[in-house]
Design a protein around this motif. Structure first.
Motif, short mmCIF file in Angstrom:
data_model
loop_
_atom_site.label_atom_id
_atom_site.label_comp_id
_atom_site.label_asym_id
_atom_site.label_seq_id
_atom_site.Cartn_x
_atom_site.Cartn_y
_atom_site.Cartn_z
N LYS A 1 -16.03 1.02 3.53
CA LYS A 1 -14.94 1.53 2.67
C LYS A 1 -15.73 1.85 1.29
CE LYS A 1 -10.48 0.07 1.24
NZ LYS A 1 -9.41 -0.83 0.76
N ASP A 2 -16.91 1.46 1.21
CA ASP A 2 -17.61 2.07 0.07
C ASP A 2 -17.13 1.61 -1.12
OD1 ASP A 2 -19.52 3.59 -1.34
OD2 ASP A 2 -18.55 5.22 -1.25
N ILE A 3 -16.58 0.06 -1.17
CA ILE A 3 -16.00 -0.42 -2.48
C ILE A 3 -17.26 -0.89 -3.32
CG2 ILE A 3 -14.87 -2.55 -3.14
CD1 ILE A 3 -13.11 -0.46 -1.87
N ARG B 1 -22.54 8.05 6.23
CA ARG B 1 -21.61 8.94 5.34
C ARG B 1 -22.69 9.81 4.35
NH1 ARG B 1 -20.63 5.10 1.98
NH2 ARG B 1 -18.67 4.35 3.22
N ARG C 1 -7.95 -4.68 -0.72
CA ARG C 1 -7.12 -4.00 0.28
C ARG C 1 -6.27 -2.97 -0.21
NH1 ARG C 1 -6.38 -8.88 4.58
NH2 ARG C 1 -8.38 -8.95 5.08
N GLU D 1 -8.39 2.47 -2.62
CA GLU D 1 -8.89 3.71 -1.76
C GLU D 1 -10.29 3.45 -1.44
OE1 GLU D 1 -6.27 6.35 -1.48
OE2 GLU D 1 -7.96 6.92 0.12
N ASN D 2 -10.90 4.18 -0.26
CA ASN D 2 -12.18 4.25 0.01
C ASN D 2 -12.74 4.72 -1.17
OD1 ASN D 2 -11.59 3.56 2.58
ND2 ASN D 2 -12.18 5.11 3.63
N SER E 1 -13.91 8.72 11.03
CA SER E 1 -13.40 8.16 9.67
C SER E 1 -14.12 9.02 8.51
CB SER E 1 -14.07 6.74 9.45
OG SER E 1 -15.37 6.58 10.02
N GLN F 1 -16.21 -3.82 4.00
CA GLN F 1 -15.57 -3.43 2.73
C GLN F 1 -16.88 -2.32 1.83
OE1 GLN F 1 -13.97 -6.78 1.51
NE2 GLN F 1 -12.06 -6.45 2.19
N GLN G 1 0.85 -1.35 0.10
CA GLN G 1 -0.03 0.10 0.01
C GLN G 1 0.85 1.09 -0.07
OE1 GLN G 1 -2.40 -0.84 3.31
NE2 GLN G 1 -4.03 -1.75 2.35
#
Lengths: 379, 379
Positions: A305-307, B316, A276, A279-280, B73, A301, A246
């Motif tokens: 993390k808004d993936i 969010r 992983r 980026e968010n 966050s 995630q 990372q």
């Protein structure tokens, strides 16, 4: 029957299959006189003599019956009046390739180099009748510069190009991460990224390679592939090495950010490392599943993390987009080949009739693989 | 120190924690004189006396330390100058709730009923100083119609409302599928869908329920929940029953199509059924992971079925959107409560000081659960 066809009595040949199965079992070379078949009456149909057609992984899976036919699942038959296109009652293999227009055509020049722009019609054949709207015009020079490899530009380069264009707001200086960096699409993706000023970090499997073989692969991906960073999937197993990766990803990004985009052709454990590395708010685009393992997303995630996980099927894009949009993409990719900012992966050419030899060669390749290209002209 | 505070010497109380852990272990009732604390000098801060605050699953996970703090966050501390908001050095639990403005305010009327529109500030307290921009004005009648249940409208109703609004182009006559249909958000989602002319099909776990309990649950989801279809996850195990379910889904859709949208709060096996119920190109929105199992997507589902998996975190949205957009949503939800097109899930109210009794009641509920609401006023 078209007079031209009768006068110039030709032999038509194809690689086709009557039932699904392993290509070595079901695919066979067929040859026949081409004037015994359908005579298209639609004046928009033009006759194309095929030159080269690539053997892409999707073509193998289509013969095996594990890959859906774009024609069938996207309703293309209705539009293209498929019966008039086929000389054969068998399924013809192959989904892209290039050839030359050999009939008079309303809007296209006779003799033009064209790519078959509609997937799923069967391209491993010496010729076909096809609507003008399914043909994409190529610059004549591309054949000289790329050689036979260029015939795979639309599926490979197109897949890579669209994934880098349509899923994340990438800027020069950004970094993208992918697995299968040594696949044909992976190689095109890293070169196209480089041509846009975007760095590519490729995760590859070391697998059973020796250290020398692995070093050779890394060197190849850095030089010819224009990757900025290459790392073995096996070296991302623990948290500490993932953190180091990372940090390296951030370092090669101008804005010191993790990638907004990850390209996945593998699935399974390899996806974990990609997610992983994102980026968010990042996007994971899946275009293949070499490991036969699914894409697993932890709830945190997705939520925190808004993936976003999406798929990309280039055949769908090719069928759903307008002719103009497809031609525009071909122009961009052709230009990149002509100015040498991208180079098609290495290939080996076999004539259609040498199907057994070709498939045997293909299954016995070493570490840095070449793509099999069929020469549709020879007989 | 504000003269008003000194004159009216009040007691301030809160439910707070000094370290993460099970709420029964770490959460405790704290009381203190409120004039010993920070005196905000920012004239945009207004004083709100809290009335009710709900106990949402996310609040429990935040205390446990398994749910990220939106404040942390999403960088909210920088904007809100958090230090001036807190009377306590401990973390205050709770993330939404309503109260009444008790100080003079530039743009808002003293005495107004307001909801705390910024998540993560800690709402299980008798009062707080908060920027005007974090407050959402509620119609006074809503307290009378919904009772204490209405204090959870923004998190529950908001989550459901946004998921139904922001992820798929839904039209009246469409059908949506969800799991956790008997959760508080699930109940709000099916009612909001109904108010938009959209049918909801809920997949619920039969689990260890008796047939009578299960029948009672289904009846409740059909009547109060306004679902169009309720099915047990356990009844979707085999292909044949899944096909029947798909046929029913199509039947309740005006256009005879499968859902474009699926809402997932569970994960694991339950997601498999949702994905198989989606139309090609459909979207799976994950907002919870009750089963603690991840979301598994097969590569063909991503590529050929064009399924998109995204997450939704209402905190969010609440932090990133403008005050106008949040107030607009609150107005829509309030109107729906006032005209009785949606009804908040059943609740039971406990004063903050009865924390032990409340948490014990909460963990010992039966099949159709009530939501715990804290009365922040009593002492």
């Amino acid at each position: 029957m078209r007079p031209a066809l009768c006068k110039e009595r030709r032999w038509y040949h194809e690689l086709s299959y009557a039932s699904h199965g392993e290509p070595t079992d079901v695919l066979s070379f067929q040859t026949t006189s081409d004037d015994v078949n359908h005579d298209p009456t639609d004046e928009n149909l033009v006759h194309v003599k095929m030159i080269h057609s690539p053997w892409n992984p999707a073509d193998i899976n289509t013969v095996q019956g594990t890959y859906p036919s774009p024609a069938k699942s996207l309703g293309i038959k209705d539009n293209l009046s498929a019966e008039s296109l086929y000389f054969s009652d068998r399924w013809v293999a192959g989904s892209e390739g290039w050839g030359r227009i050999t009939s008079d055509s309303k809007n296209l020049r006779k003799g033009s180099l064209v790519a078959i722009g509609t997937p799923g019609l069967g391209t491993l054949r010496s010729s076909l009748w096809i609507p003008e709207s399914s043909l994409l015009v190529l610059s004549e020079e591309i054949l000289g510069i790329s050689g036979p490899a260029g015939c795979s530009l639309i599926q490979l380069g197109g897949t890579a190009f669209r994934m880098l264009s349509d899923f994340a707001p990438l800027q020069p200086g950004d970094v993208v991460v992918q697995n299968a960096g040594n696949s044909a699409v992976g190689l095109m993706a890293s070169q196209i990224a480089a041509s846009k000023g975007i760095s590519m970090a490729s995760v590859v499997r070391r697998g059973s390679r020796s250290q020398d073989e692995y070093d050779e692969l890394v060197e190849y991906l850095l030089s010819k592939g224009k990757n900025s960073l290459v790392i073995a999937e096996e070296d991302l197993d623990d948290k500490e090495s993932l953190r180091r990766f990372q940090a390296e990803l951030k370092q090669i990004s101008v804005s010191n950010e993790l990638p907004k985009l990850a390209l996945n052709a593998v699935g399974g454990a390899s996806v974990k490392a990609l997610i992983r590395s994102l980026e968010n708010g990042g996007t994971l685009v899946t275009y293949g599943g070499m490991s036969a393992q699914p894409v697993v997303l932890g709830t945190p995630q997705l939520i925190f993390k808004d993936i976003r996980a999406v798929g990309y099927w280039h055949s769908r894009w090719m069928i759903q987009q307008s002719h103009e949009q497809k031609q525009e993409m071909v122009n961009i990719l052709s230009k990149a080949v002509l100015d040498k900012s991208i180079e098609c992966p290495p290939v080996k050419v076999f004539p259609l009739k040498n199907v057994e030899e070709a498939l045997h060669w293909q299954s016995s390749q070493g570490s840095i693989r070449k793509k099999l290209i069929w020469d549709c002209q020879e007989i």
